[in-house]
Write an enzyme that holds these catalytic residues in place. Structure first.
Site, PDB file in Angstrom:
ATOM      1  CG  ASP A   1      25.093 -12.278 -17.999  1.00  0.00           C
ATOM      2  OD1 ASP A   1      24.022 -12.823 -18.259  1.00  0.00           O
ATOM      3  OD2 ASP A   1      26.054 -12.895 -17.473  1.00  0.00           O
TER       4      ASP A   1
ATOM      5  CG  ASP B   1      24.741 -16.028 -19.475  1.00  0.00           C
ATOM      6  OD1 ASP B   1      25.775 -15.783 -18.830  1.00  0.00           O
ATOM      7  OD2 ASP B   1      23.610 -15.726 -19.066  1.00  0.00           O
TER       8      ASP B   1
ATOM      9  CG  ASP C   1      20.464 -13.159 -19.935  1.00  0.00           C
ATOM     10  OD1 ASP C   1      19.855 -13.717 -20.864  1.00  0.00           O
ATOM     11  OD2 ASP C   1      20.361 -13.485 -18.749  1.00  0.00           O
TER      12      ASP C   1
HETATM   13  P1  UTP Z   1      24.309 -15.551 -14.617  1.00  0.00           P
HETATM   14  O1  UTP Z   1      23.270 -16.582 -14.379  1.00  0.00           O
HETATM   15  O2  UTP Z   1      24.615 -15.213 -16.018  1.00  0.00           O
HETATM   16  O3  UTP Z   1      25.614 -16.040 -13.817  1.00  0.00           O
HETATM   17  O4  UTP Z   1      23.825 -14.268 -13.859  1.00  0.00           O
HETATM   18  P2  UTP Z   1      27.128 -15.658 -14.006  1.00  0.00           P
HETATM   19  O5  UTP Z   1      27.604 -15.278 -12.663  1.00  0.00           O
HETATM   20  O6  UTP Z   1      27.303 -14.667 -15.109  1.00  0.00           O
HETATM   21  O7  UTP Z   1      27.821 -17.017 -14.372  1.00  0.00           O
HETATM   22  P3  UTP Z   1      27.791 -17.820 -15.758  1.00  0.00           P
HETATM   23  O8  UTP Z   1      26.981 -17.062 -16.747  1.00  0.00           O
HETATM   24  O9  UTP Z   1      27.173 -19.142 -15.402  1.00  0.00           O
HETATM   25  O10 UTP Z   1      29.185 -17.958 -16.171  1.00  0.00           O
HETATM   26  C1  UTP Z   1      24.611 -13.122 -13.677  1.00  0.00           C
HETATM   27  C2  UTP Z   1      24.123 -12.361 -12.497  1.00  0.00           C
HETATM   28  O11 UTP Z   1      22.940 -11.676 -12.813  1.00  0.00           O
HETATM   29  C3  UTP Z   1      22.034 -11.717 -11.763  1.00  0.00           C
HETATM   30  C4  UTP Z   1      22.527 -12.707 -10.755  1.00  0.00           C
HETATM   31  O12 UTP Z   1      22.833 -12.042  -9.584  1.00  0.00           O
HETATM   32  C5  UTP Z   1      23.771 -13.282 -11.354  1.00  0.00           C
HETATM   33  O13 UTP Z   1      24.807 -13.293 -10.424  1.00  0.00           O
HETATM   34  N1  UTP Z   1      20.682 -12.098 -12.262  1.00  0.00           N
HETATM   35  C6  UTP Z   1      20.549 -13.100 -13.143  1.00  0.00           C
HETATM   36  C7  UTP Z   1      19.600 -11.432 -11.800  1.00  0.00           C
HETATM   37  O14 UTP Z   1      19.727 -10.506 -10.992  1.00  0.00           O
HETATM   38  N2  UTP Z   1      18.354 -11.781 -12.244  1.00  0.00           N
HETATM   39  C8  UTP Z   1      18.185 -12.795 -13.115  1.00  0.00           C
HETATM   40  O15 UTP Z   1      17.033 -13.084 -13.494  1.00  0.00           O
HETATM   41  C9  UTP Z   1      19.309 -13.457 -13.585  1.00  0.00           C
HETATM   42 MN    MN Z   2      26.445 -14.967 -17.056  1.00  0.00          MN
END
Ligand code: UTP
Ligand code: MN
Length: 528
Positions: free
Chosen positions: A342, A340, A452
């Site tokens: 963020d 995704d 997100d």
């Molecule tokens: P992601 O699940 O998007 O992971 O959460 P990522 O590291 O970007 O990897 P992809 O998307 O699979 O490529 C991003 C970061 O946001 C925090 C987590 O620490 C995670 O590392 N997070 C995510 C939160 O703090 N709360 C949440 O509810 C979700």
């Molecule tokens: Mn992510």
């Protein structure tokens, strides 16, 4: 201590630049370097056993031919040339040099023949076996055990490392444990994988692992089997098990968690198509997840993330000029793809960010850029929160889980656009468009992408940025470090010192690391 990432030495005779003494890079651009005919080659001639006058002579010769011959050793040096020194002696000397780490910084250890041949041809000769200093033994990563601290937030974990052949199987077991809701086991495997990612060399033998923290019996068993037989039976049987594959496929649907997937599995469902055919009652996110499953199961590229970034930037500036948008998550850590995209949004005037999300969502919807969205309100109130929050609580920011409709271009690169190609209504709060899940309609001119959005008050921005950059294990380790080692509680909102009974304010990630008594680790090295 920091160490440099290096490629496997047996293959290339490149060696890790460990703890080299810090000499600024400027030393190689000293006035003594007249020419830079070969900017990628920076030579350092070792004086030991050669003598100062011969070294001066050789250095001058090199410079006159347009080579960069550095007076002092630094992180910029690419070739170390020695005469009458064994490889082990040069290696030992190198170990005493401390220079700051740069990505993929490697240095060749060569005997004088390479230098004289290069002088003769007037260009840096390609390195052959005969040029390389011979080592009597391969130093094991045990040396790095000294630097391998036990918390991942104390170490640098680059994205690319030397032990994927071990970390992939360990992470598969971690994933399987997560799917079985065995968190302790999952974290143990993830920690084991994370320590292997920090090693400057590929592990060859079990002895290489002596003294390393975070490797439990189970992980060691798996590693041993892989080193001896090339694969682990437990890993391979898990990989091919029906339950693992089905649970992975079912939780791969946006909106489907482990509990739901497990129930479906017990009811005989194995994949998204089974779910679509079944009579299951789906909530709005699951409906959207199923409808766009094919797109959402593809990786999001960096170009697509940037294109989404432009859309978000535009949307936010439309409704709140002066707001700041930061790419977070895996892309901030340097990943080339993600599941995704963020973003963290804030405004330098505290309070201005309140109520921002619904406006942004509304703007996106009027432009027909959203396929799904669910917004949650900010529920964090410091006065009510109490300091000692459990470490893995979801944070309470205003947040939007969404699916963007990203236009594809003929070039194959997705691009932002407000023009819709196919009429699908944007969802209201938590509303999923389209009644009929699977089979999916094939790409119109757009791709569904998970996005997100998180809004943080300016005063919490540093904490939100740190908390949302990940990786998940890195975050977990930060919180564990804070609690166990510092008697502090860290969240994506704040840092509380339980001993002093007060909040520790910070506006940057650097300040938070400093409050925690940790060396700053940049995002690209948080890939634990
Ligand atoms: P992601 O699940 O998007 O992971 O959460 P990522 O590291 O970007 O990897 P992809 O998307 O699979 O490529 C991003 C970061 O946001 C925090 C987590 O620490 C995670 O590392 N997070 C995510 C939160 O703090 N709360 C949440 O509810 C979700
Ligand atoms: Mn992510």
């Amino acid at each position: 201590m920091l160490f440099l990432s290096v490629r496997c030495r047996t293959a290339s005779q490149m060696v890790p630049l460990k703890r080299r003494k810090v000499v600024s890079t400027s030393s190689v651009t000293d006035t003594d370097i007249k020419a830079t005919k070969y900017p990628d080659t920076v030579i350092f001639i070792l004086e030991r056993k050669m003598g100062a006058s011969r070294r001066t002579f050789l250095s001058r010769l090199g410079r006159n031919k347009g080579f960069q011959v550095a007076e002092q050793f630094s992180e910029a040096v690419t070739h170390v040339v020695a005469e009458n020194n064994s490889g082990d002696e040069v290696q030992a000397w190198l170990e005493t040099q401390t220079v700051s780490r740069t990505t993929a910084n490697v240095v060749h250890l060569l005997n004088i023949s390479w230098y004289t041949e290069s002088m003769a041809t007037g260009k840096p000769e390609s390195i052959q076996e005969k040029h390389k200093l011979k080592m009597s033994h391969t130093p094991s990563p045990v040396i790095s055990a000294v630097s391998a601290k036990s918390y991942a937030c104390q170490r640098r974990t680059p994205l690319k490392h030397h032990n994927l052949f071990l970390t992939e199987p360990l992470e598969l077991l971690a994933e399987n444990a997560e799917l079985g809701e065995n968190e302790g086991r999952s974290v143990a495997f993830r920690r084991a994988a994370a320590i292997l990612k920090t090693l400057p060399l590929a592990v060859k033998r079990m002895e290489d692992l002596q003294g390393l923290p975070c490797l439990g019996d189970h992980s060691l068993r798996v590693v041993k089997e892989i080193l001896e037989y090339g694969s682990s039976q437990e890993v391979e049987s898990t990989r091919h098990s029906e339950q693992f594959q089905a649970m992975k496929a079912l939780t791969g649907i946006f909106g489907v968690g482990v509990k739901t997937a497990d129930r479906w599995f017990r009811e005989g469902l194995r994949c998204p198509a089974d779910v679509a055919k079944s009579e299951q009652r789906l909530n709005s996110s699951q409906q959207a997840g199923l409808l766009h499953h094919e797109d959402l199961s593809q990786h999001v590229s960096r170009a697509e993330a940037d294109a989404i970034g432009q859309i978000v930037e535009r949307a936010v500036q439309e409704v709140l000029p002066g707001a700041h948008i930061t790419l977070i998550g895996g892309f901030r850590r340097g990943k080339e793809t993600g599941h995704d995209v963020d973003f963290l949004i804030t405004h330098p005037e505290e309070g201005k960010e309140e109520g921002l999300m619904p406006k942004v969502v509304q703007w996106l919807e009027t432009q027909d850029l959203l396929l799904y969205q669910k917004t949650t309100r900010n529920s964090y109130l410091e006065s009510k929160e109490g300091p000692a929050r459990p470490p893995n609580n979801m944070d309470r920011f205003e947040r939007c889980f969404s699916i963007f409709k990203l236009e594809r271009r003929a070039s194959g690169e997705a691009h932002s656009s407000a023009q819709a190609t196919e009429g699908e209504p944007g969802g209201g709060e938590g509303r999923a468009p389209g009644p009929e899940p699977l089979p999916q309609r094939r790409p119109a001119g757009w791709k569904a992408v998970r996005v997100d959005l998180v809004v943080s008050p300016f005063s919490q921005f540093g904490f939100a940025l740190l908390g949302w950059t990940g990786s998940k294990l890195f975050e977990r380790e930060l919180r564990r470090w804070a609690g166990r080692e510092k008697n502090m509680s860290l969240s994506s909102h704040a840092l509380y010192d339980n001993s002093k009974g007060c909040y520790l304010r910070a506006s940057t990630e650097e300040e938070i690391f400093s409050h925690l008594g940790l060396d700053y680790i940049p995002p690209c090295d948080r890939n634990a």
